[in-house]
Design a protein around this motif. Structure first.
Motif, PDB file in Angstrom:
ATOM      1  N   ARG A  38       0.833  -1.201   0.000  1.00  0.00           N
ATOM      2  CA  ARG A  38       0.000   0.000   0.000  1.00  0.00           C
ATOM      3  C   ARG A  38       0.869   1.253   0.000  1.00  0.00           C
ATOM      4  NH1 ARG A  38      -2.946  -1.387   3.804  1.00  0.00           N
ATOM      5  NH2 ARG A  38      -2.234  -0.026   5.495  1.00  0.00           N
ATOM      6  N   ALA A  39       1.948   1.249   0.775  1.00  0.00           N
ATOM      7  CA  ALA A  39       2.850   2.401   0.814  1.00  0.00           C
ATOM      8  C   ALA A  39       3.539   2.589  -0.533  1.00  0.00           C
ATOM      9  CB  ALA A  39       3.895   2.215   1.915  1.00  0.00           C
ATOM     10  N   ARG A  40       3.944   1.481  -1.172  1.00  0.00           N
ATOM     11  CA  ARG A  40       4.604   1.564  -2.472  1.00  0.00           C
ATOM     12  C   ARG A  40       3.663   2.103  -3.531  1.00  0.00           C
ATOM     13  NH1 ARG A  40       8.623   3.131  -5.196  1.00  0.00           N
ATOM     14  NH2 ARG A  40       9.271   1.829  -6.961  1.00  0.00           N
ATOM     15  N   LEU A  41       2.436   1.615  -3.561  1.00  0.00           N
ATOM     16  CA  LEU A  41       1.464   2.089  -4.540  1.00  0.00           C
ATOM     17  C   LEU A  41       1.124   3.554  -4.314  1.00  0.00           C
ATOM     18  CD1 LEU A  41      -0.908  -1.008  -4.629  1.00  0.00           C
ATOM     19  CD2 LEU A  41       0.599  -0.235  -6.468  1.00  0.00           C
ATOM     20  N   ARG A  42       0.987   3.945  -3.050  1.00  0.00           N
ATOM     21  CA  ARG A  42       0.719   5.355  -2.751  1.00  0.00           C
ATOM     22  C   ARG A  42       1.846   6.237  -3.283  1.00  0.00           C
ATOM     23  NH1 ARG A  42       0.407   4.925   2.347  1.00  0.00           N
ATOM     24  NH2 ARG A  42       2.542   5.537   2.836  1.00  0.00           N
ATOM     25  N   GLU A  43       3.080   5.822  -3.069  1.00  0.00           N
ATOM     26  CA  GLU A  43       4.235   6.583  -3.540  1.00  0.00           C
ATOM     27  C   GLU A  43       4.222   6.725  -5.061  1.00  0.00           C
ATOM     28  OE1 GLU A  43       9.143   6.262  -3.520  1.00  0.00           O
ATOM     29  OE2 GLU A  43       7.905   4.555  -2.907  1.00  0.00           O
TER      30      GLU A  43
END
Length: 281
Positions: free
Chosen positions: A245-250
């Motif tokens: 989720r953090a990677r996709l948000r970035e």
């Protein structure tokens, strides 16, 4: 055979190790930071934002954005075609990792993390006529002679949902599965107006010969209860791990900041057609 002093051999060996170390460090740095698994992204047609063709697969603003992220960063996205109403249910039950595109609403906030990509504004849309202007949803609610057609699964927040409930109570609302069907309903006189982002309706009719002549006849009326707001993507809190989720948000935030999202809209939509409904963040 020439024998070099041990000190020279050692120095050269260290130098070679340093070069190799730098090479591997650069190679590792260049590798895309992939997601831990393929990301499930069910999609429904939304104007030129999401285009689904049996012979050409998935295209449009958002599929192309995700495909570019896949090529550059290694996260694999698995697209599937579903009706909009089912897409909403899939997201709420954790069967969809990403809901895109989506306006931000309190209900969706319960199930996912919102990533804003553009600014958008839904409006009342009808065919041009001499009808007095509608300035608010209250005006529409009181004009009981006006029939409304909406896309099932669209949601623009609490004010929109309150209007839907009131129109349903009055028996004045009908539902369609997509924006093209809404356009056909307006053209046939089966409904008087709809409520959605103009870019969705314009994008839908632009690629459909049956209704594309309506583009120049549309009457767009912003209403006070539905101002400019953020639109973008939701990342599931139940199906995605914290790291993915953090990677996709970035990655999505980078797409918005770099202008890639806005360039996609400019590519797919006719010049000037976005003025009343879409603008970059």
């Amino acid at each position: 055979m020439l024998r070099l002093p041990r000190r020279v051999v050692a120095v050269r060996l260290l130098g070679m190790l340093g070069v190799l170390g730098g090479f591997w460090a650069s190679a590792l740095h260049a590798q895309p930071a992939a997601c831990s698994r393929p990301i499930e992204v069910p999609l429904a047609p939304v104007g030129q934002s999401v285009v689904i063709a049996a012979d050409a697969g998935f295209s449009g603003v958002y599929p192309e954005l995700l495909k570019s992220l896949e090529r550059r960063h290694g996260c694999q996205f698995l697209f599937s075609a579903v009706p909009r109403a089912r897409l909403e249910l899939m997201f709420e039950t954790g069967k969809a990792d990403v809901l895109i595109p989506a306006s931000r609403t309190p209900r969706r906030d319960e199930f996912g993390e919102f990533v804003p990509l553009i600014s958008a504004r839904p409006t009342l849309i009808s065919l041009k006529s001499d009808r007095p202007a509608l300035l608010s949803l209250k005006d529409l609610s009181e004009r009981r002679d006006l029939r409304v057609v909406l896309v099932r699964g669209f949601d623009y927040g609490d004010e929109y949902q309150a209007l839907v409930r009131e129109l349903a109570r009055q028996g004045r609302v009908t539902w369609e599965s997509d924006a093209v069907s809404v356009a056909r309903s307006l053209a046939a006189g089966a409904a008087d107006l709809t409520l959605m982002a103009p870019s969705i309706l314009i994008g839908a009719i632009t690629g459909d010969a049956r209704v594309q002549q309506l583009a120049e006849r549309l009457r767009i009326e912003p209403v006070e209860e539905l101002p400019w707001s953020e639109s973008g993507a939701y990342l599931s809190r139940s199906s995605l791990g914290d790291g993915d989720r953090a990677r996709l948000r970035e990655l999505l935030e980078q797409g918005a900041k770099s202008g890639a999202v806005w360039r996609g809209f400019q590519k797919y939509y006719p010049a000037g057609s976005l003025n009343d409904s879409i603008r970059p963040r």
